[in-house]
Write a protein that holds these residues in place. Structure first.
Motif, PDB file in Angstrom:
ATOM      1  N   SER A 104       0.844  -1.198   0.000  1.00  0.00           N
ATOM      2  CA  SER A 104       0.000   0.000   0.000  1.00  0.00           C
ATOM      3  C   SER A 104       0.880   1.248   0.000  1.00  0.00           C
ATOM      4  O   SER A 104       1.982   1.253   0.539  1.00  0.00           O
ATOM      5  CB  SER A 104      -0.959   0.000   1.172  1.00  0.00           C
ATOM      6  N   PHE A 105       0.364   2.268  -0.642  1.00  0.00           N
ATOM      7  CA  PHE A 105       1.027   3.561  -0.732  1.00  0.00           C
ATOM      8  C   PHE A 105       0.290   4.521   0.189  1.00  0.00           C
ATOM      9  O   PHE A 105      -0.929   4.463   0.303  1.00  0.00           O
ATOM     10  CB  PHE A 105       0.956   4.095  -2.172  1.00  0.00           C
ATOM     11  N   SER A 106       1.038   5.416   0.816  1.00  0.00           N
ATOM     12  CA  SER A 106       0.398   6.440   1.648  1.00  0.00           C
ATOM     13  C   SER A 106      -0.177   7.521   0.730  1.00  0.00           C
ATOM     14  O   SER A 106       0.146   7.574  -0.452  1.00  0.00           O
ATOM     15  CB  SER A 106       1.423   7.050   2.607  1.00  0.00           C
ATOM     16  N   ASP A 107      -1.012   8.370   1.280  1.00  0.00           N
ATOM     17  CA  ASP A 107      -1.628   9.437   0.493  1.00  0.00           C
ATOM     18  C   ASP A 107      -0.589  10.311  -0.200  1.00  0.00           C
ATOM     19  O   ASP A 107      -0.737  10.651  -1.369  1.00  0.00           O
ATOM     20  CB  ASP A 107      -2.532  10.313   1.360  1.00  0.00           C
ATOM     21  N   TYR A 108       0.482  10.668   0.509  1.00  0.00           N
ATOM     22  CA  TYR A 108       1.462  11.555  -0.115  1.00  0.00           C
ATOM     23  C   TYR A 108       2.243  10.844  -1.226  1.00  0.00           C
ATOM     24  O   TYR A 108       2.784  11.494  -2.118  1.00  0.00           O
ATOM     25  CB  TYR A 108       2.394  12.195   0.925  1.00  0.00           C
ATOM     26  N   GLU A 109       2.283   9.515  -1.196  1.00  0.00           N
ATOM     27  CA  GLU A 109       2.966   8.770  -2.255  1.00  0.00           C
ATOM     28  C   GLU A 109       2.132   8.679  -3.533  1.00  0.00           C
ATOM     29  O   GLU A 109       2.613   8.206  -4.552  1.00  0.00           O
ATOM     30  CB  GLU A 109       3.327   7.359  -1.771  1.00  0.00           C
ATOM     31  N   LEU A 110       0.891   9.139  -3.486  1.00  0.00           N
ATOM     32  CA  LEU A 110       0.041   9.141  -4.671  1.00  0.00           C
ATOM     33  C   LEU A 110       0.290  10.358  -5.560  1.00  0.00           C
ATOM     34  O   LEU A 110      -0.169  10.398  -6.692  1.00  0.00           O
ATOM     35  CB  LEU A 110      -1.439   9.116  -4.273  1.00  0.00           C
ATOM     36  N   ALA A 111       1.003  11.348  -5.066  1.00  0.00           N
ATOM     37  CA  ALA A 111       1.216  12.594  -5.809  1.00  0.00           C
ATOM     38  C   ALA A 111       2.198  12.405  -6.959  1.00  0.00           C
ATOM     39  O   ALA A 111       3.274  11.823  -6.788  1.00  0.00           O
ATOM     40  CB  ALA A 111       1.723  13.682  -4.875  1.00  0.00           C
ATOM     41  N   LEU A 112       1.824  12.895  -8.111  1.00  0.00           N
ATOM     42  CA  LEU A 112       2.652  12.797  -9.311  1.00  0.00           C
ATOM     43  C   LEU A 112       4.017  13.437  -9.116  1.00  0.00           C
ATOM     44  O   LEU A 112       5.023  12.924  -9.601  1.00  0.00           O
ATOM     45  CB  LEU A 112       1.927  13.456 -10.498  1.00  0.00           C
ATOM     46  N   ASP A 113       4.083  14.532  -8.376  1.00  0.00           N
ATOM     47  CA  ASP A 113       5.357  15.238  -8.220  1.00  0.00           C
ATOM     48  C   ASP A 113       6.369  14.476  -7.367  1.00  0.00           C
ATOM     49  O   ASP A 113       7.516  14.899  -7.238  1.00  0.00           O
ATOM     50  CB  ASP A 113       5.157  16.662  -7.692  1.00  0.00           C
ATOM     51  N   GLY A 114       5.989  13.333  -6.830  1.00  0.00           N
ATOM     52  CA  GLY A 114       6.920  12.493  -6.083  1.00  0.00           C
ATOM     53  C   GLY A 114       7.770  11.596  -6.968  1.00  0.00           C
ATOM     54  O   GLY A 114       8.686  10.933  -6.483  1.00  0.00           O
ATOM     55  N   TYR A 115       7.495  11.597  -8.241  1.00  0.00           N
ATOM     56  CA  TYR A 115       8.177  10.703  -9.179  1.00  0.00           C
ATOM     57  C   TYR A 115       8.559  11.466 -10.445  1.00  0.00           C
ATOM     58  O   TYR A 115       7.832  12.347 -10.875  1.00  0.00           O
ATOM     59  CB  TYR A 115       7.253   9.544  -9.585  1.00  0.00           C
ATOM     60  N   GLN A 116       9.691  11.079 -11.032  1.00  0.00           N
ATOM     61  CA  GLN A 116      10.080  11.671 -12.308  1.00  0.00           C
ATOM     62  C   GLN A 116       9.981  10.661 -13.442  1.00  0.00           C
ATOM     63  O   GLN A 116       9.832  11.030 -14.594  1.00  0.00           O
ATOM     64  CB  GLN A 116      11.506  12.207 -12.246  1.00  0.00           C
ATOM     65  N   CYS A 117      10.096   9.389 -13.074  1.00  0.00           N
ATOM     66  CA  CYS A 117      10.086   8.349 -14.101  1.00  0.00           C
ATOM     67  C   CYS A 117       9.485   7.072 -13.516  1.00  0.00           C
ATOM     68  O   CYS A 117       9.324   6.953 -12.309  1.00  0.00           O
ATOM     69  CB  CYS A 117      11.510   8.111 -14.622  1.00  0.00           C
ATOM     70  N   PHE A 118       9.186   6.124 -14.391  1.00  0.00           N
ATOM     71  CA  PHE A 118       8.629   4.849 -13.921  1.00  0.00           C
ATOM     72  C   PHE A 118       9.632   4.111 -13.039  1.00  0.00           C
ATOM     73  O   PHE A 118       9.258   3.344 -12.161  1.00  0.00           O
ATOM     74  CB  PHE A 118       8.198   3.977 -15.101  1.00  0.00           C
ATOM     75  N   GLY A 119      10.915   4.354 -13.259  1.00  0.00           N
ATOM     76  CA  GLY A 119      11.952   3.742 -12.427  1.00  0.00           C
ATOM     77  C   GLY A 119      11.830   4.153 -10.967  1.00  0.00           C
ATOM     78  O   GLY A 119      12.101   3.355 -10.057  1.00  0.00           O
ATOM     79  N   ASP A 120      11.404   5.409 -10.727  1.00  0.00           N
ATOM     80  CA  ASP A 120      11.188   5.870  -9.347  1.00  0.00           C
ATOM     81  C   ASP A 120      10.067   5.070  -8.688  1.00  0.00           C
ATOM     82  O   ASP A 120      10.157   4.703  -7.517  1.00  0.00           O
ATOM     83  CB  ASP A 120      10.815   7.358  -9.318  1.00  0.00           C
ATOM     84  N   VAL A 121       9.026   4.798  -9.443  1.00  0.00           N
ATOM     85  CA  VAL A 121       7.899   4.012  -8.930  1.00  0.00           C
ATOM     86  C   VAL A 121       8.374   2.585  -8.641  1.00  0.00           C
ATOM     87  O   VAL A 121       8.078   2.016  -7.589  1.00  0.00           O
ATOM     88  CB  VAL A 121       6.710   4.017  -9.915  1.00  0.00           C
ATOM     89  N   ALA A 122       9.150   2.017  -9.569  1.00  0.00           N
ATOM     90  CA  ALA A 122       9.673   0.653  -9.387  1.00  0.00           C
ATOM     91  C   ALA A 122      10.555   0.570  -8.143  1.00  0.00           C
ATOM     92  O   ALA A 122      10.468  -0.394  -7.375  1.00  0.00           O
ATOM     93  CB  ALA A 122      10.452   0.217 -10.624  1.00  0.00           C
ATOM     94  N   ALA A 123      11.396   1.576  -7.923  1.00  0.00           N
ATOM     95  CA  ALA A 123      12.285   1.585  -6.753  1.00  0.00           C
ATOM     96  C   ALA A 123      11.474   1.624  -5.457  1.00  0.00           C
ATOM     97  O   ALA A 123      11.809   0.921  -4.493  1.00  0.00           O
ATOM     98  CB  ALA A 123      13.235   2.778  -6.832  1.00  0.00           C
TER      99      ALA A 123
END
Length: 88
Positions: A59-78
């Motif tokens: 599960s992701f926290s609410d703040y982890e749902l924000a687009l500005d927390g990631y620059q690329c799909f690799g950030d999501v994978a990490a």
């Protein structure tokens, strides 16, 4: 070595999820900026994160749902790999 293999597996699974959630995207490069390169918006990233939560049973926290927390799909994978590691 096992951790690196797990990361590769997460990346491959994430690419499959991206293709499923955003079928309009092709040739997914985990390192490319997904806003400028692929036109990903906040709704798309939330849909991807929800799919990832189901697929990886995390599960992701609410703040982890924000687009500005990631620059690329690799950030999501990490982040997924870290969550899986923390789960063990």
């Amino acid at each position: 070595m096992a951790i690196e293999m797990e990361k590769e597996k997460v990346e491959q699974e994430l690419i499959s999820l991206v293709e499923e959630v955003m079928p309009e995207l092709t040739d997914i490069d985990l390192k490319k900026d997904f806003v400028s390169e692929y036109g990903v918006n906040s709704i798309s990233i939330i849909r991807l994160i929800v799919a990832a939560e189901e697929k990886f049973e995390i599960s992701f926290s609410d703040y982890e749902l924000a687009l500005d927390g990631y620059q690329c799909f690799g950030d999501v994978a990490a982040l997924i790999a870290k969550k899986l590691d923390d789960k063990e």
